[in-house]
Design a protein around this motif. Structure first.
Motif, PDB file in Angstrom:
ATOM      1  N   ALA A   1      -5.145  -3.560  -1.121  1.00  0.00           N
ATOM      2  CA  ALA A   1      -4.646  -3.497   0.256  1.00  0.00           C
ATOM      3  C   ALA A   1      -5.704  -3.980   1.232  1.00  0.00           C
ATOM      4  O   ALA A   1      -5.379  -4.621   2.238  1.00  0.00           O
ATOM      5  CB  ALA A   1      -4.217  -2.071   0.592  1.00  0.00           C
TER       6      ALA A   1
ATOM      7  N   ALA B   1      -1.890   6.865   4.027  1.00  0.00           N
ATOM      8  CA  ALA B   1      -1.814   5.455   4.414  1.00  0.00           C
ATOM      9  C   ALA B   1      -2.090   5.280   5.895  1.00  0.00           C
ATOM     10  O   ALA B   1      -2.826   4.357   6.303  1.00  0.00           O
ATOM     11  CB  ALA B   1      -0.433   4.893   4.051  1.00  0.00           C
ATOM     12  N   SER B   2      -1.526   6.146   6.740  1.00  0.00           N
ATOM     13  CA  SER B   2      -1.744   6.045   8.191  1.00  0.00           C
ATOM     14  C   SER B   2      -3.213   6.251   8.539  1.00  0.00           C
ATOM     15  O   SER B   2      -3.778   5.520   9.362  1.00  0.00           O
ATOM     16  CB  SER B   2      -0.878   7.075   8.918  1.00  0.00           C
ATOM     17  OG  SER B   2       0.494   6.797   8.750  1.00  0.00           O
TER      18      SER B   2
ATOM     19  N   GLU C   1      -4.388  -5.184   4.802  1.00  0.00           N
ATOM     20  CA  GLU C   1      -3.594  -4.033   5.228  1.00  0.00           C
ATOM     21  C   GLU C   1      -4.486  -2.909   5.721  1.00  0.00           C
ATOM     22  O   GLU C   1      -4.043  -2.065   6.510  1.00  0.00           O
ATOM     23  CB  GLU C   1      -2.744  -3.501   4.072  1.00  0.00           C
ATOM     24  CG  GLU C   1      -1.515  -4.305   3.715  1.00  0.00           C
ATOM     25  CD  GLU C   1      -0.640  -3.556   2.732  1.00  0.00           C
ATOM     26  OE1 GLU C   1      -0.031  -2.548   3.135  1.00  0.00           O
ATOM     27  OE2 GLU C   1      -0.569  -3.969   1.561  1.00  0.00           O
ATOM     28  N   LEU C   2      -5.741  -2.874   5.246  1.00  0.00           N
ATOM     29  CA  LEU C   2      -6.682  -1.823   5.598  1.00  0.00           C
ATOM     30  C   LEU C   2      -7.991  -2.435   6.064  1.00  0.00           C
ATOM     31  O   LEU C   2      -8.311  -3.573   5.707  1.00  0.00           O
ATOM     32  CB  LEU C   2      -6.948  -0.933   4.378  1.00  0.00           C
ATOM     33  CG  LEU C   2      -5.769  -0.156   3.802  1.00  0.00           C
ATOM     34  CD1 LEU C   2      -6.198   0.625   2.574  1.00  0.00           C
ATOM     35  CD2 LEU C   2      -5.170   0.782   4.844  1.00  0.00           C
TER      36      LEU C   2
ATOM     37  N   THR D   1     -13.000   0.251   3.466  1.00  0.00           N
ATOM     38  CA  THR D   1     -12.228   1.463   3.209  1.00  0.00           C
ATOM     39  C   THR D   1     -12.592   2.042   1.846  1.00  0.00           C
ATOM     40  O   THR D   1     -12.643   1.326   0.849  1.00  0.00           O
ATOM     41  CB  THR D   1     -10.717   1.150   3.245  1.00  0.00           C
ATOM     42  OG1 THR D   1     -10.352   0.753   4.577  1.00  0.00           O
ATOM     43  CG2 THR D   1      -9.889   2.376   2.850  1.00  0.00           C
TER      44      THR D   1
ATOM     45  N   ARG E   1      -5.185   3.169   7.473  1.00  0.00           N
ATOM     46  CA  ARG E   1      -4.988   2.043   8.401  1.00  0.00           C
ATOM     47  C   ARG E   1      -5.773   2.250   9.696  1.00  0.00           C
ATOM     48  O   ARG E   1      -6.231   1.287  10.324  1.00  0.00           O
ATOM     49  CB  ARG E   1      -3.497   1.873   8.720  1.00  0.00           C
ATOM     50  CG  ARG E   1      -2.649   1.414   7.552  1.00  0.00           C
ATOM     51  CD  ARG E   1      -1.251   1.029   8.025  1.00  0.00           C
ATOM     52  NE  ARG E   1      -0.321   0.879   6.923  1.00  0.00           N
ATOM     53  CZ  ARG E   1       0.577   1.801   6.563  1.00  0.00           C
ATOM     54  NH1 ARG E   1       0.655   2.947   7.236  1.00  0.00           N
ATOM     55  NH2 ARG E   1       1.387   1.593   5.549  1.00  0.00           N
TER      56      ARG E   1
ATOM     57  N   LEU F   1       0.816  -1.206   0.000  1.00  0.00           N
ATOM     58  CA  LEU F   1       0.000   0.000   0.000  1.00  0.00           C
ATOM     59  C   LEU F   1       0.852   1.259   0.000  1.00  0.00           C
ATOM     60  O   LEU F   1       0.659   2.153  -0.829  1.00  0.00           O
ATOM     61  CB  LEU F   1      -0.929   0.010   1.221  1.00  0.00           C
ATOM     62  CG  LEU F   1      -1.728   1.308   1.398  1.00  0.00           C
ATOM     63  CD1 LEU F   1      -2.751   1.468   0.282  1.00  0.00           C
ATOM     64  CD2 LEU F   1      -2.388   1.348   2.773  1.00  0.00           C
TER      65      LEU F   1
END
Length: 203
Positions: free
Chosen positions: A141, A188-189, A146-147, A151, A192, A82
């Motif tokens: 992702a 990205a943060s 990852e997420l 999302t 997540r 990602l």
């Protein structure tokens, strides 16, 4: 003839390329309000009739210019990560906006879109295509866990480029690689953490 059906290297393609290049130059120099099809034809060294017959209006010409820009933009990354995918997206936007001609061109089109509905529609279509192209990076992702599920992939992609456009249009701060990387990491943060997953948000 549809855009995708133009024969590479043919006269139609050469005329389109010349006219769109001339339109971009005129837009950067004079802005949307002063964009004139006759002036574009003169710059491109093609007949006015050709320009009026094919594009019809200034809005139609700007719409095709944005289509051409989307066609020639670099394809999305697919790194399997990602953050690396988002960083590639941010770096692509950064290079485009930092380029003297491309940055000025985007600024002119965005200013036009703020006051002209036809220009706004063309700009919205352009970004809808670009965002849809990069959204699978986020969707993959989610599939890799990852997420969070749910999302919003498009919102994540928008969040990557938004700080860079802020620098272009508002703050005037440098649009450099470091800014691009920070934008990607912030998006990205947040993704997540579930910011872009409505089901994960507290009531």
């Amino acid at each position: 003839m549809a855009v995708g059906a133009i024969r590479p290297g043919g006269r139609t393609a050469r005329v389109r390329a010349a006219v769109l290049r001339a339109a971009g130059d005129a837009l950067v120099e004079h802005g949307y309000d002063h964009l004139d099809l006759a002036d574009v034809a003169r710059r491109a060294e093609v007949g006015k009739t050709t320009v009026y017959r094919r594009w019809g209006t200034v809005a139609g010409l700007v719409a095709d210019l944005l289509t051409d820009m989307a066609e020639h933009s670099s394809p999305r990354a697919d790194t399997g990560s990602l953050i690396e995918d988002l960083r590639a997206n941010a770096r692509l936007v950064q290079r485009t906006l930092a380029d003297p001609r491309q940055g000025a061109l985007f600024r002119a089109v965005i200013v036009a879109a703020a006051c002209n509905p036809a220009a706004a529609e063309a700009l919205h279509r352009f970004y809808a295509v670009r965002i849809a192209e990069w959204a699978p990076c986020v969707e993959q992702a989610v599939q890799r866990a990852e997420l969070p599920p749910g999302t919003d992939a498009c919102d994540v992609v928008r969040a990557v480029s938004a700080p860079l456009y802020y620098r272009l249009l508002i703050s005037g701060d440098p649009i450099d690689a470091a800014a691009a990387d920070r934008a990607a990491e912030a998006a990205a943060s947040a993704a997540r953490a579930g910011v872009y997953a409505p089901a994960s948000r507290p009531n």
